[in-house]
Every structure is written in C-alpha cells, then in structure tokens.
Design an enzyme around this catalytic site. Structure first.
Site, PDB file in Angstrom:
ATOM      1  N   ASP A 238      38.668  34.668  39.999  1.00 51.47           N
ATOM      2  CA  ASP A 238      38.520  33.188  38.974  1.00 51.47           C
ATOM      3  C   ASP A 238      37.482  32.411  38.995  1.00 51.47           C
ATOM      4  OD1 ASP A 238      39.509  32.315  41.691  1.00 51.47           O
ATOM      5  OD2 ASP A 238      40.264  30.595  40.376  1.00 51.47           O
TER       6      ASP A 238
ATOM      7  N   SER B 207      44.015  33.742  41.491  1.00 50.94           N
ATOM      8  CA  SER B 207      42.703  34.460  42.815  1.00 50.94           C
ATOM      9  C   SER B 207      41.663  36.151  42.970  1.00 50.94           C
ATOM     10  CB  SER B 207      42.224  33.049  43.690  1.00 50.94           C
ATOM     11  OG  SER B 207      40.507  32.925  44.432  1.00 50.94           O
TER      12      SER B 207
ATOM     13  N   ASP C 240      35.299  36.037  42.928  1.00 49.47           N
ATOM     14  CA  ASP C 240      36.533  37.633  43.033  1.00 49.47           C
ATOM     15  C   ASP C 240      37.148  36.654  41.358  1.00 49.47           C
ATOM     16  OD1 ASP C 240      36.621  34.150  43.013  1.00 49.47           O
ATOM     17  OD2 ASP C 240      38.706  34.360  44.005  1.00 49.47           O
TER      18      ASP C 240
END
EC number: 5.4.2.10
Length: 452
Positions: free
Chosen positions: A246, A102, A244
């Site tokens: 992902d 992430s 961000d």
C-alpha cells in the site's frame, strides 16, 4: 477492549472472519453512523484499495453499508494508503477507508479508517465502531427514498496525488541525470510512483508494476530488498527504492546495492533538517524497535529522539502531541508531518532524494551518518499471547541476557499487532553473540507457547 481492530485496522484472511463481506458491510454502516454529523448537508466517505483480488468484494460491501446509512461514497480505486488519506482531506470528505493488508500476502486483506483530517482514527473511535456492529441503534436509523447514499467514482484521484507528491519536492531541485530502480511490489503505487519520479526528470527502471490481484508483495517490494539490490548493481543505478503493497513504507539501497533502512533514512533526513533549522525542537520520533545507532547519530548533531510503542499511528500521535515534524519506524514507515498525515513511501523517498541533490553526495556517503549497532530479530509463531515474563524459564533467560549486555545493548520482546508472532529483538556489539542468545530465547518460547 478492542477485539476486532489491531494496530492497523481490521485484518485477516479474506472471506474468513473477520475479513468477510458481512463484517465489511457492518463496518461501513457503523462508520457512516459515526461520521454523519447533525448538519443537513450530504456526507461523503472516500474508499480506496490496493491491488488484491479480494479488494473488489470488500469494496462493494463497504459501499453498500455506507450508502444504506444515507452517506455518499467517493471511489478512488487502487491508490497508496497515504494518497487516500490525502484525498480524504483535500476533498473535504468526512472520512476515508483503505482496503489493504499492507505488506501481507495477497490472500490477506484489511480495512482501516481515516478521519476527515487525514489522520488514523484514535482507539476510542475504533472501539465505538466495534460496539455499533451488532447494535440495534443503527437499525432504527436507516434512511429511505432520496435519503439513501450513492457512489461516485473519482477518475482523477491518481493524478491529484501525483501533483501533490511532486509539489512536496523542493522546486529549485530536480532528478535529472539520476537513474532509479523502483520496485512497486505489484501494489497500489504501480502507476503513481513511476510517474512521479519520471516527471521530476529521473530515468526509472520499474519493477513490480504489473499487478494481477495475486502477486502483490510476492517476492518483491519492501520486504524483498535483495530485488532492488541486484537490479541497482545490474543497471548501475544511483539508488533503489522499494515500496510495500500500500506504499506507506519504503526501503532503499545505495549505488552499491547496500540496504538503507528506515532508521538510516531518518538519520539522514533528521541531520539534514537540523542543519537547515527545519527539524522542530531538534527532535525525531521513533519506536522502541529503532536501532541505538540512531540515538547516537542524533546526539552527535545536537538532536534528540523520543521513542514510542511500535506502530506508525503511535508515532503520529506523539508527533501531534509534541509538535514534532519528523518520525518513523525502522521498517520504513516515515512520516513527514509538514507534508502528509501518515507514513508515505514515495514522499519519504523524494525527501531523501532532495538531501542527495542538495548535498551533491551519493547515498552510500550520506548513510555513514549512522553506524547501526548489530541487531538480530527472531520471529516465533505462537498459539497464545501470554505475558512472556510470567513464563519462568523464558523470564530467567531474558534477565540473564540483559545482565550480560549491560549498557552495551538491549533486549526487546513484543507481540506483533497484526499476526500471531512473538518478536524477539536483541542489539549489542557482537552479532554472533546476540544471535546465539536470541535463538536460545526463541527456542524456550517455542517449547512453552509455540504453534503446535
């Protein structure tokens, strides 16, 4: 008790336990075993990733583990986490796997799972998976000959997800005439996101769309809103959108470069949905980290708010349990359950743009629906996770601050689900005052359990 799985799957520094190829292969085998039902059909698991260098080796290890248990793999390549959830569901796969850490730096990576319906796995299945890692039960079930699995690449995965996102935008509206600064954080949305906004008619100024395996989240994306803020002012854009690594979270800024966070986006969308009678039970689901200003904004329009533990999975669980259709986190994980099963940064940005179009108002004006209370967050790196209220000097300081704040604010202290951090959050009417108190508590924590 889960040891391997945190609040968002398994995470760590790539190539160091637990984020090794050995663990990835074992996780693949355990997942294949769990999701393989007794029916005679071929089983399939989708695997997608973000743009990290270590994604290649972890992907190969997962493929080997899954195929060794007689389950086929569908590879979708770099794709946003919500896109992988969506394709898992639309392709009727048995499960989906995301290789991503992430918003963390490139040297970290993670593995998380979705069930066939596109929702994150409940704790009990993660626990079952963990118990199977060293189990001899799996060894005896290895298939041979034609029964082993094989891997297929899904070439049009990104295109399918682009179509899905565009279909989530109201058909009577478009983005013609809007100038959008878009920062993809050199992450998984670097191809998908610019295409979606451009195809809906916007002029897009793309940033963070040249991933090289090591520049994901590096001085860009949703953790660095100052990048879109500057670019919006420079290009005189209508909005800045930052995703961000992902692309499951989004932060935006208005036409003046002022940040509009997840709480404010929820306030804008929830009040719009209440006005259109679209917000189920007039209820928004948020976490304990959400600003009290959000509660006040919802009450003004006859809505209410339910708070959960931190983590978008807990927000989704509450939404499904209570039959609610909007929820999210201050950090920008926003879940529109009528459209997707998990936090989706691009989809959330589209819903916000739809409100701007419908109301014919700039974002700065829409954001006035919520007046955030001053909020201060201090992170302290810790060497151990001790119950903070069992440390006398810290407990005394916290109780003292709570008494001073009364009903005019709050103190929230919790450990990060993914990093060795204690988060100290204070809200109150006077920013200067609460900053001082937050730092006092942080200093005491450092003295007692801080990283040496």
């Amino acid at each position: 008790m889960k040891k391997l799985f945190g609040t968002d799957g398994v995470r760590g520094v790539a190539n160091i336990h637990p984020m090794t190829t050995e663990t990835a292969m074992q996780l693949g085998r355990a997942a294949a075993y769990i999701f393989k039902s007794s029916s005679r059909r071929r089983h399939r698991i989708v695997i997608g990733k973000d743009t990290r260098l270590s994604g290649y080796m972890l992907e190969s290890a997962l493929v080997a583990g899954i195929c060794s248990m007689g389950v086929d793999v569908l590879l979708v390549g770099p794709l946003p986490t919500p896109g992988i959830a969506n394709i898992t569901k639309s392709m009727r796969a048995d499960a989906g796997v995301v290789i991503s850490a992430s918003h963390n730096p490139f040297q970290d990576n993670g593995i998380k799972f979705f069930s066939g319906d596109g929702f994150k796995l409940p704790d009990e299945i993660e626990l079952k998976m963990e118990k199977l890692l060293d189990s001899k039960k799996i060894e005896a079930l290895r298939p041979t000959a034609t029964e082993v699995g094989k891997a297929f690449r899904i070439d049009d995965a990104a295109g399918r997800y682009i179509v899905f996102l565009k279909n989530s935008f109201p058909p009577e509206l478009d983005l013609a005439g809007l100038k959008i600064v878009l920062d993809c954080g050199n992450g998984a949305a670097y191809k998908v996101a610019p295409a979606v906004f451009e195809e809906l008619g916007a002029e897009v100024i793309p940033l963070g769309v040249k991933p090289n395996g090591t520049n994901i989240n590096a001085g860009c994306g949703s953790l660095h809103p100052e990048v879109i803020s500057e670019a919006v002012k420079q290009h005189r854009a209508d909005i800045g959108i930052a995703l961000d690594g992902d692309a499951d979270r989004v932060i935006v800024c208005d036409e003046f470069g002022n940040e509009v966070n997840g709480d404010q986006i929820m306030a804008i969308c929830a009040t719009d949905m209440i006005a259109r009678k679209q917000l189920k039970k007039k209820t928004l689901v948020a976490t304990v980290m959400s600003n009290m200003g959000l509660d006040i904004a919802l009450r003004k329009v006859g809505g209410k708010i339910i708070k959960t533990a931190v983590g978008d999975r807990y927000v989704v669980e509450e939404m499904r349990k209570g039959g609610y259709n909007l929820g999210g986190e201050q950090s920008g994980h926003l879940i529109f359950l009528d459209n997707n099963t998990t936090g989706d940064g691009v989809l959330a940005a589209l819903q916000l743009l739809a409100v701007m179009r419908r109301r014919e108002k700039p974002l700065s004006e829409l954001a006035e629906v919520m007046i955030p209370l001053p909020q201060v967050l201090v992170n302290v790196r810790v060497r151990e996770r001790q119950d903070i209220m069992t440390i006398p000097p810290v407990a005394v300081a916290i109780k003292g601050v709570e008494e001073k704040l009364g009903n005019e604010g709050r103190v929230l202290i919790r450990y990060s689900g993914t990093e060795p951090l204690l988060r100290i959050m204070l809200e109150g009417q006077d920013k200067y005052e609460i900053t001082g108190w937050a730092n006092e508590i942080a200093d005491l924590v450092r003295q007692q359990i801080g990283e040496k």
